[in-house]
Design an enzyme around this catalytic site. Structure first.
Site, PDB file in Angstrom:
ATOM      1  N   CYS A   1      49.089  45.954  41.770  1.00 17.92           N
ATOM      2  CA  CYS A   1      49.606  47.091  40.992  1.00 17.92           C
ATOM      3  C   CYS A   1      49.433  48.444  41.679  1.00 17.92           C
ATOM      4  CB  CYS A   1      48.940  47.130  39.620  1.00 17.92           C
ATOM      5  SG  CYS A   1      49.413  45.757  38.540  1.00 17.92           S
TER       6      CYS A   1
ATOM      7  N   ARG B   1      47.038  39.187  46.921  1.00 15.86           N
ATOM      8  CA  ARG B   1      48.265  39.972  47.036  1.00 15.86           C
ATOM      9  C   ARG B   1      47.973  41.393  47.513  1.00 15.86           C
ATOM     10  NH1 ARG B   1      50.921  39.305  41.222  1.00 15.86           N
ATOM     11  NH2 ARG B   1      48.721  39.546  40.685  1.00 15.86           N
TER      12      ARG B   1
END
Length: 232
Positions: A140, A211
């Protein structure tokens, strides 16, 4: 809607595939993801939830649904776009704050001043924000500022601070690697084929998510110096 999706992404697709009319035959609700991966104290139900709906009535339905499971409470945003924007600026704000202390770390290193000592001293003021320098990764924080920047550019505005923060944080993997090499040179350690141990590969501790982890950037930069690395 899935994390990162917007009302503009999903609704036209749903209308096209279903043949239904938005806000007549079907409605949309949205609550941005709010979770701190690896944090066993601030779990989903303990973090206040922002909710929204495509109409005021749907907003209330969505809000009541989350109220039934979120013990920390909810905040009903007036529109889905407001809820989406809130999510994006939460992460963008954190990204920019970390970029600021990362730049301070670079400056203080040149001045031979211990950055952590400076932050500890500054932190004695009640309203000082306690951010620390480091690698900014994850799904994010490293992504949402680009969503905001792209949307701003679509409206004819070229964001400066947001993208400057991103450039700073994206550069930190290479910077960490160069500082390691610099320290090795100062200690007369041979660089080529030197063995370096990398402890951890995920973007933060106690989290399995790889990620956008900036540990990979550190490894990539170190490999360019011809070192051998091992990861645990």
């Amino acid at each position: 809607m899935y994390p990162g999706a917007t009302e503009e992404d999903c609704v036209p697709v749903l209308e096209k595939v279903s043949g239904l009319i938005f806000n007549k035959d079907f409605y949309a609700g949205y609550s941005p993801e709010r979770i701190n991966p690896g944090d066993k104290e601030h779990t989903v139900e303990k973090i206040l939830k922002v909710t929204s709906g495509s109409t005021p009535e749907i907003g209330l339905k969505v809000d009541n649904l989350y109220k039934s499971v979120i013990t920390a409470g909810t905040h009903l945003a007036p529109t889905i776009k407001v809820a989406e924007a809130a999510k994006v600026i939460e992460n963008s704000q954190r990204d920019i704050n970390i970029a600021f202390v990362n730049e301070l770390a670079k400056i203080f290193n040149l001045m031979d001043i211990n950055t952590h000592d400076v932050l500890e001293a500054a932190g004695t003021k009640w309203n000082f924000l306690p951010f620390k320098p480091g690698l900014v990764g994850g799904h994010c924080i490293g992504v949402d500022p680009y969503y905001l920047a792209q949307k701003a550019q679509e409206y004819g505005y070229n964001p400066e601070i947001i993208l400057a923060g991103r450039r700073m944080n994206d550069s930190m993997g290479g910077y960490v690697a160069s500082e390691v090499i610099k320290t090795m040179i100062q200690k007369d350690i041979k660089i080529k084929d030197a063995e370096i141990l990398i402890l951890g590969i995920t973007f933060k501790e106690n989290c399995p998510d790889v990620r956008n982890t900036k540990a990979v950037d550190v490894i990539t930069a170190l490999k360019q110096y011809g070192v051998q690395y091992y990861n645990l």
